[in-house]
Design a protein around this motif. Structure first.
Motif, PDB file in Angstrom:
ATOM      1  N   LEU A  18       0.904  -1.165   0.005  1.00 23.22           N
ATOM      2  CA  LEU A  18      -0.179   0.020   0.016  1.00 23.22           C
ATOM      3  C   LEU A  18       0.897   1.200  -0.134  1.00 23.22           C
ATOM      4  CD1 LEU A  18      -2.605  -1.060   2.596  1.00 23.22           C
ATOM      5  CD2 LEU A  18      -3.026  -1.168   0.332  1.00 23.22           C
ATOM      6  N   THR A  19       0.697   2.308  -0.870  1.00 26.98           N
ATOM      7  CA  THR A  19       1.265   3.395  -0.869  1.00 26.98           C
ATOM      8  C   THR A  19       0.397   4.475  -0.843  1.00 26.98           C
ATOM      9  OG1 THR A  19       1.001   3.587  -3.430  1.00 26.98           O
ATOM     10  CG2 THR A  19       3.036   2.366  -2.359  1.00 26.98           C
ATOM     11  N   GLY A  20       0.994   5.726  -0.420  1.00 26.26           N
ATOM     12  CA  GLY A  20       0.250   7.013  -0.371  1.00 26.26           C
ATOM     13  C   GLY A  20       0.770   8.218  -1.050  1.00 26.26           C
ATOM     14  N   PHE A  21       0.258   9.066  -1.643  1.00 24.16           N
ATOM     15  CA  PHE A  21       0.913  10.188  -2.251  1.00 24.16           C
ATOM     16  C   PHE A  21      -0.240  11.514  -1.954  1.00 24.16           C
ATOM     17  CE2 PHE A  21       1.607   6.373  -4.961  1.00 24.16           C
ATOM     18  CZ  PHE A  21       3.073   6.036  -4.811  1.00 24.16           C
ATOM     19  N   LEU A  22       0.714  12.437  -1.645  1.00 21.54           N
ATOM     20  CA  LEU A  22       0.196  13.806  -1.483  1.00 21.54           C
ATOM     21  C   LEU A  22      -0.380  14.370  -2.764  1.00 21.54           C
ATOM     22  CD1 LEU A  22       2.702  15.324   1.209  1.00 21.54           C
ATOM     23  CD2 LEU A  22       0.807  13.961   1.502  1.00 21.54           C
ATOM     24  N   GLN A  23       0.396  14.548  -3.523  1.00 22.73           N
ATOM     25  CA  GLN A  23      -0.129  15.081  -5.213  1.00 22.73           C
ATOM     26  C   GLN A  23      -0.596  13.894  -5.992  1.00 22.73           C
ATOM     27  OE1 GLN A  23      -0.824  18.211  -5.372  1.00 22.73           O
ATOM     28  NE2 GLN A  23       0.085  18.431  -3.308  1.00 22.73           N
ATOM     29  N   CYS A  24      -1.605  13.150  -5.603  1.00 20.93           N
ATOM     30  CA  CYS A  24      -1.820  11.441  -6.133  1.00 20.93           C
ATOM     31  C   CYS A  24      -1.823  11.525  -7.326  1.00 20.93           C
ATOM     32  CB  CYS A  24      -3.289  11.390  -5.634  1.00 20.93           C
ATOM     33  SG  CYS A  24      -3.761   9.829  -6.181  1.00 20.93           S
ATOM     34  N   GLN A  25      -2.216  12.096  -8.330  1.00 19.60           N
ATOM     35  CA  GLN A  25      -2.124  11.935  -9.763  1.00 19.60           C
ATOM     36  C   GLN A  25      -0.925  12.015 -10.474  1.00 19.60           C
ATOM     37  OE1 GLN A  25      -4.635  11.003 -11.615  1.00 19.60           O
ATOM     38  NE2 GLN A  25      -3.141  10.582 -13.502  1.00 19.60           N
ATOM     39  N   GLU A  26       0.078  13.397  -9.920  1.00 16.11           N
ATOM     40  CA  GLU A  26       1.468  13.419 -10.347  1.00 16.11           C
ATOM     41  C   GLU A  26       2.148  12.353  -9.847  1.00 16.11           C
ATOM     42  OE1 GLU A  26      -0.332  16.102  -8.857  1.00 16.11           O
ATOM     43  OE2 GLU A  26      -1.166  17.095 -10.634  1.00 16.11           O
ATOM     44  N   GLU A  27       2.170  12.128  -8.494  1.00 19.15           N
ATOM     45  CA  GLU A  27       3.228  11.048  -7.845  1.00 19.15           C
ATOM     46  C   GLU A  27       2.966   9.857  -8.224  1.00 19.15           C
ATOM     47  OE1 GLU A  27       3.439  12.021  -3.714  1.00 19.15           O
ATOM     48  OE2 GLU A  27       3.801  13.932  -3.999  1.00 19.15           O
ATOM     49  N   LEU A  28       1.468   9.591  -8.504  1.00 23.50           N
ATOM     50  CA  LEU A  28       1.197   8.112  -8.822  1.00 23.50           C
ATOM     51  C   LEU A  28       1.826   7.940 -10.203  1.00 23.50           C
ATOM     52  CD1 LEU A  28      -0.094   5.535  -8.114  1.00 23.50           C
ATOM     53  CD2 LEU A  28      -1.963   6.492  -8.856  1.00 23.50           C
ATOM     54  N   GLU A  29       1.859   9.011 -11.227  1.00 24.73           N
ATOM     55  CA  GLU A  29       2.478   8.576 -12.525  1.00 24.73           C
ATOM     56  C   GLU A  29       3.816   8.604 -12.474  1.00 24.73           C
ATOM     57  OE1 GLU A  29       0.778  11.720 -15.256  1.00 24.73           O
ATOM     58  OE2 GLU A  29      -1.335  11.212 -14.904  1.00 24.73           O
ATOM     59  N   ALA A  30       4.466   9.638 -11.652  1.00 29.14           N
ATOM     60  CA  ALA A  30       5.768   9.398 -11.419  1.00 29.14           C
ATOM     61  C   ALA A  30       6.304   8.255 -10.928  1.00 29.14           C
ATOM     62  CB  ALA A  30       6.512  10.555 -10.767  1.00 29.14           C
ATOM     63  N   PHE A  31       5.656   7.588 -10.088  1.00 24.14           N
ATOM     64  CA  PHE A  31       5.999   6.192  -9.384  1.00 24.14           C
ATOM     65  C   PHE A  31       5.946   5.222 -10.408  1.00 24.14           C
ATOM     66  CE2 PHE A  31       5.101   2.292  -7.041  1.00 24.14           C
ATOM     67  CZ  PHE A  31       5.822   2.332  -6.124  1.00 24.14           C
ATOM     68  N   GLY A  32       4.890   5.103 -11.286  1.00 22.19           N
ATOM     69  CA  GLY A  32       4.679   4.180 -12.338  1.00 22.19           C
ATOM     70  C   GLY A  32       5.678   4.271 -13.132  1.00 22.19           C
ATOM     71  N   LYS A  33       5.955   5.403 -13.592  1.00 25.06           N
ATOM     72  CA  LYS A  33       7.227   5.621 -14.779  1.00 25.06           C
ATOM     73  C   LYS A  33       8.528   5.424 -14.361  1.00 25.06           C
ATOM     74  CE  LYS A  33       4.522   8.742 -17.322  1.00 25.06           C
ATOM     75  NZ  LYS A  33       4.096  10.209 -18.008  1.00 25.06           N
ATOM     76  N   THR A  34       8.981   5.465 -13.028  1.00 23.30           N
ATOM     77  CA  THR A  34      10.127   5.580 -12.665  1.00 23.30           C
ATOM     78  C   THR A  34      10.568   4.297 -11.842  1.00 23.30           C
ATOM     79  OG1 THR A  34       9.826   6.979 -10.557  1.00 23.30           O
ATOM     80  CG2 THR A  34      10.529   8.032 -12.646  1.00 23.30           C
ATOM     81  N   VAL A  35       9.675   4.175 -10.733  1.00 27.60           N
ATOM     82  CA  VAL A  35       9.919   2.855  -9.798  1.00 27.60           C
ATOM     83  C   VAL A  35       9.620   1.513 -10.213  1.00 27.60           C
ATOM     84  CG1 VAL A  35       9.540   2.035  -7.378  1.00 27.60           C
ATOM     85  CG2 VAL A  35       9.920   4.735  -7.764  1.00 27.60           C
ATOM     86  N   ILE A  36       8.396   1.385 -10.852  1.00 25.61           N
ATOM     87  CA  ILE A  36       7.811   0.206 -11.347  1.00 25.61           C
ATOM     88  C   ILE A  36       8.757  -0.524 -12.285  1.00 25.61           C
ATOM     89  CG2 ILE A  36       5.853  -1.020 -12.495  1.00 25.61           C
ATOM     90  CD1 ILE A  36       5.232  -0.182  -9.534  1.00 25.61           C
ATOM     91  N   PRO A  37       9.228   0.304 -13.461  1.00 27.02           N
ATOM     92  CA  PRO A  37      10.095  -0.417 -14.152  1.00 27.02           C
ATOM     93  C   PRO A  37      11.317  -1.025 -13.720  1.00 27.02           C
ATOM     94  CG  PRO A  37       9.157   1.582 -15.156  1.00 27.02           C
ATOM     95  CD  PRO A  37       8.701   1.593 -13.718  1.00 27.02           C
ATOM     96  N   ILE A  38      11.965  -0.512 -12.315  1.00 29.77           N
ATOM     97  CA  ILE A  38      12.975  -0.858 -11.911  1.00 29.77           C
ATOM     98  C   ILE A  38      12.591  -1.989 -11.147  1.00 29.77           C
ATOM     99  CG2 ILE A  38      14.834  -0.402 -10.327  1.00 29.77           C
ATOM    100  CD1 ILE A  38      14.369   2.561 -10.936  1.00 29.77           C
ATOM    101  N   VAL A  39      11.752  -2.096 -10.481  1.00 35.06           N
ATOM    102  CA  VAL A  39      10.897  -3.305  -9.755  1.00 35.06           C
ATOM    103  C   VAL A  39      11.019  -4.555 -10.736  1.00 35.06           C
ATOM    104  CG1 VAL A  39       9.203  -4.128  -8.324  1.00 35.06           C
ATOM    105  CG2 VAL A  39       9.941  -1.903  -8.001  1.00 35.06           C
TER     106      VAL A  39
END
Length: 57
Positions: A18-39
């Motif tokens: 479970l994750t939480g983001f303050l600026q949901c849309q922008e941070e979620l998109e950034a997480f999906g583009k940067t962290v998920i591919p590395i994982v």
């Protein structure tokens, strides 16, 4: 690095994070583009070395 925690969790059977983001849309998109591919890359390396069972198996 953030991407190492989900991989380590997967090795011991964790399949939900479970994750939480303050600026949901922008941070979620950034997480999906940067962290998920590395994982995914790290998971594939561990599967290839026989240290992790592929998801869904």
């Amino acid at each position: 690095m953030m991407s190492q925690q989900p991989v380590r969790g997967g090795q011991i059977g964790v399949d939900l994070i479970l994750t939480g983001f303050l600026q949901c849309q922008e941070e979620l998109e950034a997480f999906g583009k940067t962290v998920i591919p590395i994982v995914r890359e790290k998971e594939a390396e561990l599967v290839n070395r026989g240290l992790l069972t592929p998801a869904g198996v």
